[in-house]
Design a protein around this motif. Structure first.
Motif, mmCIF file in Angstrom:
data_model
loop_
_atom_site.group_PDB
_atom_site.id
_atom_site.type_symbol
_atom_site.label_atom_id
_atom_site.label_comp_id
_atom_site.label_asym_id
_atom_site.label_seq_id
_atom_site.Cartn_x
_atom_site.Cartn_y
_atom_site.Cartn_z
ATOM 1 N N ARG A 188 0.839 -1.190 0.000
ATOM 2 C CA ARG A 188 0.000 0.000 0.000
ATOM 3 C C ARG A 188 0.879 1.247 0.000
ATOM 4 O O ARG A 188 1.852 1.327 0.744
ATOM 5 C CB ARG A 188 -0.896 0.031 1.239
ATOM 6 N N SER A 189 0.517 2.230 -0.827
ATOM 7 C CA SER A 189 1.247 3.491 -0.836
ATOM 8 C C SER A 189 0.885 4.292 0.407
ATOM 9 O O SER A 189 -0.218 4.193 0.936
ATOM 10 C CB SER A 189 0.907 4.296 -2.092
ATOM 11 N N GLY A 190 1.846 5.089 0.877
ATOM 12 C CA GLY A 190 1.604 5.951 2.022
ATOM 13 C C GLY A 190 1.929 5.340 3.359
ATOM 14 O O GLY A 190 1.986 6.048 4.367
ATOM 15 N N ASP A 191 2.126 4.023 3.426
ATOM 16 C CA ASP A 191 2.443 3.355 4.689
ATOM 17 C C ASP A 191 3.947 3.240 4.873
ATOM 18 O O ASP A 191 4.706 3.234 3.904
ATOM 19 C CB ASP A 191 1.839 1.949 4.717
ATOM 20 N N LEU A 192 4.357 3.110 6.128
ATOM 21 C CA LEU A 192 5.783 3.027 6.428
ATOM 22 C C LEU A 192 6.050 1.981 7.494
ATOM 23 O O LEU A 192 5.258 1.781 8.414
ATOM 24 C CB LEU A 192 6.311 4.378 6.926
ATOM 25 N N LEU A 193 7.195 1.342 7.356
ATOM 26 C CA LEU A 193 7.729 0.444 8.370
ATOM 27 C C LEU A 193 9.123 0.901 8.742
ATOM 28 O O LEU A 193 9.981 1.074 7.882
ATOM 29 C CB LEU A 193 7.794 -0.994 7.852
ATOM 30 N N LEU A 194 9.338 1.104 10.020
ATOM 31 C CA LEU A 194 10.680 1.283 10.569
ATOM 32 C C LEU A 194 11.038 -0.014 11.268
ATOM 33 O O LEU A 194 10.376 -0.407 12.225
ATOM 34 C CB LEU A 194 10.705 2.440 11.571
ATOM 35 N N ALA A 195 12.064 -0.700 10.766
ATOM 36 C CA ALA A 195 12.442 -2.009 11.293
ATOM 37 C C ALA A 195 13.852 -1.961 11.860
ATOM 38 O O ALA A 195 14.722 -1.254 11.343
ATOM 39 C CB ALA A 195 12.362 -3.061 10.193
ATOM 40 N N ALA A 262 8.320 6.471 -1.981
ATOM 41 C CA ALA A 262 9.111 7.703 -1.892
ATOM 42 C C ALA A 262 8.334 8.834 -1.227
ATOM 43 O O ALA A 262 8.887 9.590 -0.407
ATOM 44 C CB ALA A 262 9.579 8.114 -3.282
ATOM 45 N N ALA A 263 7.067 8.964 -1.556
ATOM 46 C CA ALA A 263 6.268 10.040 -0.979
ATOM 47 C C ALA A 263 6.123 9.874 0.528
ATOM 48 O O ALA A 263 6.216 10.849 1.288
ATOM 49 C CB ALA A 263 4.887 10.078 -1.644
ATOM 50 N N ALA A 264 5.912 8.654 0.979
ATOM 51 C CA ALA A 264 5.774 8.403 2.408
ATOM 52 C C ALA A 264 7.085 8.684 3.144
ATOM 53 O O ALA A 264 7.088 9.244 4.238
ATOM 54 C CB ALA A 264 5.328 6.964 2.646
ATOM 55 N N ARG A 265 8.179 8.310 2.534
ATOM 56 C CA ARG A 265 9.481 8.535 3.164
ATOM 57 C C ARG A 265 9.786 10.028 3.311
ATOM 58 O O ARG A 265 10.494 10.435 4.234
ATOM 59 C CB ARG A 265 10.576 7.863 2.339
ATOM 60 N N ARG A 266 9.230 10.850 2.406
ATOM 61 C CA ARG A 266 9.471 12.297 2.449
ATOM 62 C C ARG A 266 8.453 13.039 3.329
ATOM 63 O O ARG A 266 8.551 14.246 3.508
ATOM 64 C CB ARG A 266 9.415 12.886 1.043
ATOM 65 N N SER A 267 7.475 12.330 3.874
ATOM 66 C CA SER A 267 6.440 12.979 4.682
ATOM 67 C C SER A 267 6.944 13.269 6.087
ATOM 68 O O SER A 267 7.910 12.666 6.564
ATOM 69 C CB SER A 267 5.193 12.110 4.733
ATOM 70 N N ARG A 268 6.281 14.221 6.731
ATOM 71 C CA ARG A 268 6.656 14.599 8.101
ATOM 72 C C ARG A 268 6.375 13.471 9.080
ATOM 73 O O ARG A 268 5.376 12.748 8.963
ATOM 74 C CB ARG A 268 5.910 15.856 8.520
#
Length: 271
Positions: A188-195, A262-268
């Motif tokens: 899914r676009s917009g989601d993020l995982l920090l692992a 890329a967009a999610a990674r650049r989000s606040r």
């Protein structure tokens, strides 16, 4: 826009010989940080974090999210693998998280987590923070009664430590897949995982003893880096502040990962 979080930390794994020491501290530290950033936070610690409770809490958080809401789930505990039974895994393995009652109820599989995530409404932002690992073998890992309690320990639980001997496979195939959370983020676009570490064999997130206290090495340094960033910092900037500046290190040879488009990674961060 609502901001809600679920923070899970499990040190106590009865009957496995695989207890950890820093996961409850991790969950409490994430909860404190997120509350200071305006999140309503629920925690599941040790015996509270049964398989049923984890699934219910994740499902409830996701189902209640509305478009524009920011949802954060943090998990600190063991990861594991089990043989895939429905043929959806290239490497023949289902990746999983380890609840407190894994000996009696089994692991929380990536397939089950995926089903929970399908309940989400459009435009809900989801951030997952995973301080665990998904790399290891079927062989039981024995506890070392002579070990220094401050020693590092990988946050991976071999299935031999929780599955009945009669049900164990003779061996597991070579690991080729991603953790359950990484695969979900890529769908899914917009989601993020920090692992806390890289995917695949021989990569681990470590239980650590830092500054006189037990924590996950990743959680400790991720929060330290976060507190040094400005209010408009992005996830990409956060990740860059963690690695390679803080991790991997000689004591904790792990490389944290940021998974998302890329967009999610650049989000606040958390906005």
């Amino acid at each position: 826009m609502a901001k809600k979080a679920l923070c899970i930390g499990i040190n106590d794994y009865p009957g496995t010989g695989m207890d950890l020491q820093g996961c409850v501290n991790d969950a409490q530290d994430w909860a404190r940080e997120l509350q200071q950033r305006g999140f309503g936070v629920t925690t599941l610690l040790d015996a509270q974090a049964t398989k049923a409770a984890m699934a219910q809490a994740m499902g409830s958080l996701i189902e209640q999210g509305q478009g524009g809401d920011v949802l954060v789930i943090t998990y600190s505990g063991h990861g594991t693998y089990v043989p895939d039974t429905d043929g959806d895994e290239v490497d023949g393995l289902d990746e999983a998280l380890c609840p407190h009652d894994i000996r009696t109820e089994g692991a929380l599989l990536d397939d089950e987590i995926h089903e929970l995530f399908l309940r989400r409404q459009p435009k809900v932002k989801l951030v997952l923070v995973a301080d665990s690992c998904h790399s290891g073998t079927v062989t039981r890992a024995a506890a070392d009664p002579d070990a220094d309690p401050r020693a590092t320990r990988p946050r991976f639980m071999p299935i031999g430590n929780w599955m009945d001997a009669a049900a164990l496979p003779r061996a597991l195939p070579a690991v080729q897949g991603s953790s359950p959370l990484a695969k979900l983020m890529l769908r899914r676009s917009g989601d993020l995982l920090l692992a806390g570490c890289q995917e695949g064999p021989n990569h681990f997130s470590y239980d650590a003893h830092i500054a006189g206290r037990f924590n996950g090495a990743f959680t400790y340094y991720a929060l330290k880096a976060l507190r040094g960033l400005g209010a408009d910092a992005t996830y990409a900037q956060w990740h860059k502040a963690i690695t390679p500046a803080m991790l991997p290190s000689v004591s904790y040879p792990q490389s944290p990962q940021l998974v998302g488009d890329a967009a999610a990674r650049r989000s606040r961060i958390f906005a």
